[in-house]
Design an enzyme around this catalytic site. Structure first.
Site, PDB file in Angstrom:
ATOM      1  N   GLU A  69       0.855  -1.191   0.000  1.00 17.84           N
ATOM      2  CA  GLU A  69       0.000   0.000   0.000  1.00 17.84           C
ATOM      3  C   GLU A  69       0.890   1.240   0.000  1.00 17.84           C
ATOM      4  O   GLU A  69       1.801   1.356   0.823  1.00 17.84           O
ATOM      5  CB  GLU A  69      -0.913  -0.032   1.241  1.00 17.84           C
ATOM      6  N   ASP A 118      -7.782   1.111  -8.281  1.00 16.52           N
ATOM      7  CA  ASP A 118      -8.277   2.402  -8.772  1.00 16.52           C
ATOM      8  C   ASP A 118      -8.520   2.302 -10.279  1.00 16.52           C
ATOM      9  O   ASP A 118      -7.639   1.848 -11.022  1.00 16.52           O
ATOM     10  CB  ASP A 118      -7.237   3.495  -8.483  1.00 16.52           C
TER      11      ASP A 118
HETATM   12  N1  SAM Z   1      -7.984  -3.431  -1.959  1.00 14.21           N
HETATM   13  C1  SAM Z   1      -8.746  -2.588  -1.033  1.00 14.21           C
HETATM   14  C2  SAM Z   1     -10.200  -2.954  -1.096  1.00 14.21           C
HETATM   15  O1  SAM Z   1     -10.606  -3.687  -1.996  1.00 14.21           O
HETATM   16  O2  SAM Z   1     -10.960  -2.540  -0.203  1.00 14.21           O
HETATM   17  C3  SAM Z   1      -8.526  -1.085  -1.336  1.00 14.21           C
HETATM   18  C4  SAM Z   1      -9.052  -0.610  -2.659  1.00 14.21           C
HETATM   19  S1  SAM Z   1      -8.675   1.112  -2.968  1.00 14.21           S
HETATM   20  C5  SAM Z   1      -9.789   1.580  -4.207  1.00 14.21           C
HETATM   21  C6  SAM Z   1      -7.160   0.990  -3.870  1.00 14.21           C
HETATM   22  C7  SAM Z   1      -5.922   1.041  -2.976  1.00 14.21           C
HETATM   23  O3  SAM Z   1      -4.768   0.805  -3.781  1.00 14.21           O
HETATM   24  C8  SAM Z   1      -5.729   2.373  -2.302  1.00 14.21           C
HETATM   25  O4  SAM Z   1      -5.523   2.181  -0.913  1.00 14.21           O
HETATM   26  C9  SAM Z   1      -4.503   2.940  -2.995  1.00 14.21           C
HETATM   27  O5  SAM Z   1      -3.740   3.797  -2.149  1.00 14.21           O
HETATM   28  C10 SAM Z   1      -3.744   1.700  -3.370  1.00 14.21           C
HETATM   29  N2  SAM Z   1      -2.858   1.884  -4.532  1.00 14.21           N
HETATM   30  C11 SAM Z   1      -3.196   2.412  -5.722  1.00 14.21           C
HETATM   31  N3  SAM Z   1      -2.122   2.455  -6.547  1.00 14.21           N
HETATM   32  C12 SAM Z   1      -1.100   1.920  -5.850  1.00 14.21           C
HETATM   33  C13 SAM Z   1       0.266   1.692  -6.161  1.00 14.21           C
HETATM   34  N4  SAM Z   1       0.779   2.045  -7.354  1.00 14.21           N
HETATM   35  N5  SAM Z   1       1.049   1.116  -5.228  1.00 14.21           N
HETATM   36  C14 SAM Z   1       0.539   0.768  -4.020  1.00 14.21           C
HETATM   37  N6  SAM Z   1      -0.745   0.981  -3.661  1.00 14.21           N
HETATM   38  C15 SAM Z   1      -1.557   1.539  -4.565  1.00 14.21           C
END
Ligand code: SAM
Length: 215
Positions: A69, A118
């Site tokens: 994360e 995302d």
């Molecule tokens: N997987 C969790 C869920 O299903 O409830 C969180 C989903 S949330 C929409 C997407 C997460 O991915 C966010 O916490 C974001 O900070 C993290 N994230 C997005 N791009 C990332 C990257 N390049 N490296 C690490 N984390 C990332």
């Protein structure tokens, strides 16, 4: 995800090196030493507050899990859960997935989970989607032969894009559901986003894909 400013997060993360690995580049190729066993390693990229991996780690003590994360203010919630649960087979990395190959080498990882990544709906942002071909290449570079990606989302556009991206990359489809909660898939562990979206009546898409054996 709405980010809350948590100025204390960094300090707290630093207090738990056993759970949030402080120098992950030094662990590249040596994750079995970190976990002190020879069990397979599964990672979740974009783990958020860690609910999914916590459930998986409880259910599967013979598998090691790492949640990745990028935001301190988010990973600190996963850390709180981990401190409470005291699981030996679950660790966190506070790093950007764009640099996965700094922390893992070929054969370190057996499976990659992507949950509610995302969507980056604008076409000019497609390269940021975690299922874009450059990410598929970096997953291949850290996975075992025939390693897998398991992917869930509520976002139809991202799911369609991802299926095309998997296919163009040459990945093999092992499982597909266009409505996970109405399917006969067993043992699903819900993520935070999955709970939120399914409560609103949105369907959840899920697939499993596998890399081909390298010749
Ligand atoms: N997987 C969790 C869920 O299903 O409830 C969180 C989903 S949330 C929409 C997407 C997460 O991915 C966010 O916490 C974001 O900070 C993290 N994230 C997005 N791009 C990332 C990257 N390049 N490296 C690490 N984390 C990332």
């Amino acid at each position: 995800m709405r980010l809350r400013n948590k100025p204390w997060a960094s300090e707290k993360i630093g207090q738990y090196p056993h759970y949030v690995v402080p120098n992950p580049e030094e662990c590249k190729g040596k994750w079995n030493e970190v976990f002190q066993n020879e069990n397979p390693l599964h990672i979740e990229v974009g783990t958020g507050k860690g609910q999914f991996l916590l459930g998986m780690a409880k259910q599967n003590p013979h598998i090691n899990y790492i949640g990745i994360e990028v935001y301190e203010s988010v990973i600190v919630s996963a850390l709180d859960r981990l401190i409470e649960a005291e699981l030996p087979n679950f660790k966190l990395l506070n790093v950007n997935a764009e640099e996965l190959e700094k922390y893992f080498t070929k054969n370190d990882v057996e499976r990659v989970y992507l949950n509610f990544s995302d969507p980056w709906p604008k076409k000019r942002h497609a390269k940021r989607r975690l299922t874009y071909k450059s990410f598929l290449q970096s997953y291949e570079n850290i996975l075992v032969d025939e390693g897998e990606i398991h992917f869930k989302t509520d976002n139809q556009g991202l799911f369609e894009f991802s299926l095309m991206s998997f296919s163009e990359y040459g990945l093999l489809l092992k499982f597909l559901s266009l409505d996970l909660h109405k399917s006969d898939f067993e043992g699903n562990i819900m993520t935070e986003y999955e709970e939120k979206f399914s409560q609103k009546g949105q369907r959840i898409y899920r697939c499993e894909v596998k890399y081909r054996e390298s010749l």
